[in-house]
Design a protein around this motif. Sequence first.
Motif, PDB file in Angstrom:
ATOM      1  N   LEU A 114       0.814  -1.212   0.000  1.00 28.44           N
ATOM      2  CA  LEU A 114       0.000   0.000   0.000  1.00 28.44           C
ATOM      3  C   LEU A 114       0.845   1.258   0.000  1.00 28.44           C
ATOM      4  O   LEU A 114       0.482   2.261  -0.609  1.00 28.44           O
ATOM      5  CB  LEU A 114      -0.933   0.000   1.221  1.00 28.44           C
ATOM      6  N   TRP A 115       1.991   1.221   0.670  1.00 21.10           N
ATOM      7  CA  TRP A 115       2.719   2.462   0.935  1.00 21.10           C
ATOM      8  C   TRP A 115       3.874   2.725  -0.012  1.00 21.10           C
ATOM      9  O   TRP A 115       4.329   3.863  -0.127  1.00 21.10           O
ATOM     10  CB  TRP A 115       3.230   2.446   2.379  1.00 21.10           C
ATOM     11  N   ASP A 125      -4.346  -2.219  -1.001  1.00 19.11           N
ATOM     12  CA  ASP A 125      -4.548  -2.274   0.446  1.00 19.11           C
ATOM     13  C   ASP A 125      -4.974  -3.699   0.824  1.00 19.11           C
ATOM     14  O   ASP A 125      -6.094  -4.111   0.525  1.00 19.11           O
ATOM     15  CB  ASP A 125      -5.620  -1.267   0.846  1.00 19.11           C
ATOM     16  N   SER A 152      -5.885  -4.946   3.496  1.00 18.41           N
ATOM     17  CA  SER A 152      -7.015  -5.055   4.419  1.00 18.41           C
ATOM     18  C   SER A 152      -8.357  -4.893   3.718  1.00 18.41           C
ATOM     19  O   SER A 152      -9.407  -5.184   4.305  1.00 18.41           O
ATOM     20  CB  SER A 152      -6.897  -4.003   5.522  1.00 18.41           C
ATOM     21  N   GLN A 153      -8.341  -4.448   2.457  1.00 23.66           N
ATOM     22  CA  GLN A 153      -9.589  -4.189   1.740  1.00 23.66           C
ATOM     23  C   GLN A 153      -9.852  -5.187   0.609  1.00 23.66           C
ATOM     24  O   GLN A 153     -10.763  -4.977  -0.189  1.00 23.66           O
ATOM     25  CB  GLN A 153      -9.555  -2.767   1.159  1.00 23.66           C
TER      26      GLN A 153
END
Length: 240
Positions: free
Chosen positions: A70-71, A97, A99-100
């Motif tokens: 993500l980062w 992401d 988590s999504q």
Amino acid sequence: MTKYPKAESFPLSIVQSKIMGPNPLKLCEELLRDHEIAPHSVVLDLGSGTGITSCLLAREYGFTTYAVDLWSDPGENMRFFEEMGLSNREVCPVKADASQGLPFATEFFDAVVSIDSYNYFGRDPGYLDAKLLPYVKHGGLLYLAIPGMVRDCHDHLPAELLLSWTPEQLEYMHDMDWWRAIIRQAAGAEIVRIHELSCHEEAWADWLSCDNEYARGDRAAIEAGGIKLLNSIGIVLRRK
């Protein structure tokens, strides 16, 4: 003879400029000893950071690797891969992401590798079934290396650990029993093994030798004896 020939095939200058915590190359190499991932498999490097573990998986193991983070900047990671002699057919950076849910077809991956990142999004008991396993083929293996505690001590956090980390940051670390209980709640995964990785102290020493603000910030806890309260946990799962 070195214990980590694949990890140590990378120049020290590159390792020190790319790692973001305890040496992920050594953690990954130990985790994958006697692995059961077939040659040329399509592998997800989940939480790949600067991409150095993705480079390891593609260059040293021959896996077609998707570096998902993500980062980090996919363009910057791709330039690094090209500098290391890899093409986008061998390793492909993707911004997503974890988590999504992920931008891939169901059952896209033969296997998953995640080094020093799963503890950020995998602490939710529903995560595996809802957000990760759908993208893994049935029978596919997941290899996870995460920073942990020898024994959970969140009720009485030792002063040594608080020299470097806040209680909120330490919530990302738990012991093997805690992780076993979380993973057993997933209907779609079976535990192959959960064990301590023996390169723990060596991986930390490599990180603390780096000259950056994050490594310097971690030194106080480790030098005060915090290393003995922590471990590096290897988890191997199989999708049912």
